[in-house]
Write a protein that holds these residues in place. Structure first.
Motif, PDB file in Angstrom:
ATOM      1  N   SER A 107       0.821  -1.224   0.000  1.00 42.83           N
ATOM      2  CA  SER A 107       0.000   0.000   0.000  1.00 42.83           C
ATOM      3  C   SER A 107       0.850   1.267   0.000  1.00 42.83           C
ATOM      4  O   SER A 107       0.435   2.305   0.514  1.00 42.83           O
ATOM      5  N   GLY A 108       2.058   1.164  -0.557  1.00 39.35           N
ATOM      6  CA  GLY A 108       2.931   2.326  -0.644  1.00 39.35           C
ATOM      7  C   GLY A 108       3.619   2.696   0.656  1.00 39.35           C
ATOM      8  O   GLY A 108       4.290   3.737   0.719  1.00 39.35           O
ATOM      9  N   ILE A 109       3.508   1.855   1.674  1.00 38.50           N
ATOM     10  CA  ILE A 109       4.114   2.155   2.979  1.00 38.50           C
ATOM     11  C   ILE A 109       5.541   1.612   2.989  1.00 38.50           C
ATOM     12  O   ILE A 109       5.768   0.407   3.169  1.00 38.50           O
ATOM     13  N   SER A 110       6.505   2.495   2.797  1.00 39.32           N
ATOM     14  CA  SER A 110       7.899   2.065   2.662  1.00 39.32           C
ATOM     15  C   SER A 110       8.419   1.370   3.914  1.00 39.32           C
ATOM     16  O   SER A 110       9.253   0.461   3.830  1.00 39.32           O
ATOM     17  N   ASP A 111       7.921   1.765   5.074  1.00 37.29           N
ATOM     18  CA  ASP A 111       8.387   1.185   6.328  1.00 37.29           C
ATOM     19  C   ASP A 111       7.994  -0.274   6.479  1.00 37.29           C
ATOM     20  O   ASP A 111       8.509  -0.972   7.346  1.00 37.29           O
ATOM     21  N   ASN A 112       7.079  -0.743   5.623  1.00 38.50           N
ATOM     22  CA  ASN A 112       6.620  -2.136   5.706  1.00 38.50           C
ATOM     23  C   ASN A 112       7.227  -3.031   4.630  1.00 38.50           C
ATOM     24  O   ASN A 112       6.814  -4.173   4.457  1.00 38.50           O
ATOM     25  N   VAL A 113       8.213  -2.498   3.901  1.00 39.11           N
ATOM     26  CA  VAL A 113       8.910  -3.267   2.865  1.00 39.11           C
ATOM     27  C   VAL A 113      10.341  -3.553   3.319  1.00 39.11           C
ATOM     28  O   VAL A 113      11.018  -2.669   3.848  1.00 39.11           O
ATOM     29  N   PHE A 114      10.773  -4.801   3.101  1.00 39.09           N
ATOM     30  CA  PHE A 114      12.119  -5.237   3.469  1.00 39.09           C
ATOM     31  C   PHE A 114      12.856  -5.724   2.228  1.00 39.09           C
ATOM     32  O   PHE A 114      12.380  -6.636   1.554  1.00 39.09           O
ATOM     33  N   VAL A 115      13.988  -5.124   1.939  1.00 43.56           N
ATOM     34  CA  VAL A 115      14.894  -5.651   0.920  1.00 43.56           C
ATOM     35  C   VAL A 115      15.969  -6.438   1.644  1.00 43.56           C
ATOM     36  O   VAL A 115      16.584  -5.937   2.599  1.00 43.56           O
ATOM     37  N   VAL A 116      16.183  -7.673   1.215  1.00 45.97           N
ATOM     38  CA  VAL A 116      17.221  -8.533   1.795  1.00 45.97           C
ATOM     39  C   VAL A 116      18.359  -8.640   0.791  1.00 45.97           C
ATOM     40  O   VAL A 116      18.133  -8.847  -0.409  1.00 45.97           O
ATOM     41  N   SER A 117      19.594  -8.477   1.244  1.00 48.59           N
ATOM     42  CA  SER A 117      20.748  -8.529   0.348  1.00 48.59           C
ATOM     43  C   SER A 117      20.944  -9.933  -0.226  1.00 48.59           C
ATOM     44  O   SER A 117      20.421 -10.919   0.314  1.00 48.59           O
ATOM     45  N   ILE A 118      21.688 -10.010  -1.320  1.00 48.45           N
ATOM     46  CA  ILE A 118      21.946 -11.290  -2.002  1.00 48.45           C
ATOM     47  C   ILE A 118      23.044 -12.049  -1.259  1.00 48.45           C
ATOM     48  O   ILE A 118      24.112 -11.495  -0.993  1.00 48.45           O
ATOM     49  N   LYS A 155      13.434   4.511   0.851  1.00 41.14           N
ATOM     50  CA  LYS A 155      13.260   4.543   2.312  1.00 41.14           C
ATOM     51  C   LYS A 155      12.606   3.275   2.868  1.00 41.14           C
ATOM     52  O   LYS A 155      11.793   3.323   3.797  1.00 41.14           O
ATOM     53  N   VAL A 156      12.987   2.129   2.283  1.00 37.66           N
ATOM     54  CA  VAL A 156      12.509   0.847   2.808  1.00 37.66           C
ATOM     55  C   VAL A 156      13.580   0.239   3.701  1.00 37.66           C
ATOM     56  O   VAL A 156      14.730   0.697   3.734  1.00 37.66           O
ATOM     57  N   ASN A 157      13.211  -0.784   4.430  1.00 37.17           N
ATOM     58  CA  ASN A 157      14.160  -1.477   5.315  1.00 37.17           C
ATOM     59  C   ASN A 157      15.160  -2.279   4.488  1.00 37.17           C
ATOM     60  O   ASN A 157      14.785  -2.881   3.481  1.00 37.17           O
ATOM     61  N   TYR A 158      16.417  -2.309   4.940  1.00 32.92           N
ATOM     62  CA  TYR A 158      17.437  -3.095   4.253  1.00 32.92           C
ATOM     63  C   TYR A 158      18.076  -4.041   5.256  1.00 32.92           C
ATOM     64  O   TYR A 158      18.604  -3.609   6.293  1.00 32.92           O
ATOM     65  N   ILE A 159      18.018  -5.329   4.944  1.00 31.89           N
ATOM     66  CA  ILE A 159      18.579  -6.359   5.826  1.00 31.89           C
ATOM     67  C   ILE A 159      19.800  -6.968   5.133  1.00 31.89           C
ATOM     68  O   ILE A 159      19.664  -7.646   4.108  1.00 31.89           O
ATOM     69  N   TYR A 160      20.974  -6.730   5.687  1.00 32.82           N
ATOM     70  CA  TYR A 160      22.217  -7.193   5.063  1.00 32.82           C
ATOM     71  C   TYR A 160      22.622  -8.537   5.656  1.00 32.82           C
ATOM     72  O   TYR A 160      23.029  -8.629   6.815  1.00 32.82           O
ATOM     73  N   ILE A 161      22.483  -9.582   4.853  1.00 37.32           N
ATOM     74  CA  ILE A 161      22.788 -10.943   5.332  1.00 37.32           C
ATOM     75  C   ILE A 161      23.985 -11.555   4.594  1.00 37.32           C
ATOM     76  O   ILE A 161      24.322 -12.716   4.831  1.00 37.32           O
ATOM     77  N   THR A 162      24.619 -10.790   3.726  1.00 37.36           N
ATOM     78  CA  THR A 162      25.687 -11.352   2.882  1.00 37.36           C
ATOM     79  C   THR A 162      26.855 -11.856   3.712  1.00 37.36           C
ATOM     80  O   THR A 162      27.414 -12.925   3.423  1.00 37.36           O
ATOM     81  N   GLU A 163      27.252 -11.097   4.737  1.00 37.78           N
ATOM     82  CA  GLU A 163      28.359 -11.566   5.583  1.00 37.78           C
ATOM     83  C   GLU A 163      27.982 -12.832   6.337  1.00 37.78           C
ATOM     84  O   GLU A 163      28.821 -13.711   6.558  1.00 37.78           O
ATOM     85  N   ASP A 164      26.717 -12.965   6.733  1.00 36.71           N
ATOM     86  CA  ASP A 164      26.258 -14.215   7.364  1.00 36.71           C
ATOM     87  C   ASP A 164      26.437 -15.386   6.404  1.00 36.71           C
ATOM     88  O   ASP A 164      26.862 -16.483   6.805  1.00 36.71           O
ATOM     89  N   SER A 165      26.101 -15.163   5.128  1.00 31.91           N
ATOM     90  CA  SER A 165      26.217 -16.248   4.151  1.00 31.91           C
ATOM     91  C   SER A 165      27.664 -16.675   3.969  1.00 31.91           C
ATOM     92  O   SER A 165      27.944 -17.844   3.668  1.00 31.91           O
ATOM     93  N   ARG A 166      28.599 -15.765   4.154  1.00 27.76           N
ATOM     94  CA  ARG A 166      30.013 -16.084   3.987  1.00 27.76           C
ATOM     95  C   ARG A 166      30.584 -16.917   5.125  1.00 27.76           C
ATOM     96  O   ARG A 166      31.682 -17.472   5.000  1.00 27.76           O
ATOM     97  N   LEU A 167      29.837 -17.035   6.207  1.00 22.20           N
ATOM     98  CA  LEU A 167      30.257 -17.916   7.298  1.00 22.20           C
ATOM     99  C   LEU A 167      30.288 -19.374   6.847  1.00 22.20           C
ATOM    100  O   LEU A 167      30.952 -20.211   7.478  1.00 22.20           O
ATOM    101  N   ALA A 168      29.595 -19.677   5.751  1.00 23.39           N
ATOM    102  CA  ALA A 168      29.566 -21.051   5.233  1.00 23.39           C
ATOM    103  C   ALA A 168      30.932 -21.505   4.732  1.00 23.39           C
ATOM    104  O   ALA A 168      31.162 -22.710   4.563  1.00 23.39           O
ATOM    105  N   TYR A 169      31.842 -20.574   4.520  1.00 22.69           N
ATOM    106  CA  TYR A 169      33.204 -20.945   4.108  1.00 22.69           C
ATOM    107  C   TYR A 169      33.867 -21.854   5.141  1.00 22.69           C
ATOM    108  O   TYR A 169      34.630 -22.757   4.792  1.00 22.69           O
ATOM    109  N   THR A 170      33.531 -21.628   6.413  1.00 14.59           N
ATOM    110  CA  THR A 170      34.125 -22.438   7.477  1.00 14.59           C
ATOM    111  C   THR A 170      33.103 -23.294   8.228  1.00 14.59           C
ATOM    112  O   THR A 170      33.472 -24.049   9.124  1.00 14.59           O
TER     113      THR A 170
END
Length: 203
Positions: A107-118, A155-170
């Motif tokens: 409904s156009g409410i930016s605060d209710n949208v989440f972009v998650v990193s690749i 002005k939407v939420n941004y959730i950065y999970i890329t560094e979490d995904s890199r934990l799979a290296y070990t």
């Protein structure tokens, strides 16, 4: 009666939950955590499939024809653009259209949208467990710079999970049985970042 919150997930294999049980998807785990904490939420709707690029997502959103509005909308898309050698410029233009769709669902409410990193798949067994930085991880950083910039513009939420995904290296337990996609355990790390933000918005 308490409001019942609705959730929509838009994306690719990372939202669809390739090679994990349905209840291990990150949005399924988010739902379970919210229910456990006595929040009134509907089970998430998902428009996502393995292999989708931004253009595939746009096509399938239109094909689905859903005109409903959702309280929270999640968008995670772009890994297949990078994997298939699509240009960052084309990714940006199509990502913006995907994000505009997400905002329309919310409904156009930016605060209710989440972009998650690749996530960074280069560290997985199927990709030879490449140490970061490598050519793939640097390209993914470029793509994530784009989706962060566009998220900030809207002005939407941004959730950065890329560094979490890199934990799979070990830690091989963070990867599913196919040696490529996240396991339920990794998705749980993403939920740890999303859940407190969601709860704050629902209070």
């Amino acid at each position: 009666e308490k409001k019942k919150y609705s959730i929509l997930g838009l994306g690719d294999s990372y939202t669809y939950g390739q090679n994990v049980d349905t209840n291990e998807r990150y949005l399924s785990q988010l739902y379970t955590n919210l229910v456990d904490q006595k929040y009134n939420v509907q089970y998430p709707k998902i428009i996502a499939r393995t292999g989708w690029r931004t253009d595939d997502l746009l096509y399938n959103i239109a094909l689905d024809g859903d005109k409903k509005k959702y309280d929270f909308v999640f968008l995670l898309i772009g890994v297949n653009n990078e994997y298939q050698g699509r240009s960052p410029e084309s990714y940006r233009s199509e990502f913006v259209r995907c994000l505009d769709n997400a905002l329309a669902f919310a409904s156009g409410i930016s605060d209710n949208v989440f972009v998650v990193s690749i996530p960074d798949y280069s560290v997985t067994r199927s990709q030879g467990r490449q140490a970061v930085p490598n050519a793939t991880s640097l390209r993914l950083d470029e793509y994530n710079k784009i989706n962060r910039e566009e998220a900030e513009k809207k002005k939407v939420n941004y959730i950065y999970i890329t560094e979490d995904s890199r934990l799979a290296y070990t830690d091989a337990t963070l990867i599913a049985s196919d040696g490529l996609h996240p396991s339920g355990k990794m998705y749980g790390l993403w939920v740890d970042k999303i859940l407190p933000v969601m709860i704050k918005k629902m209070q």
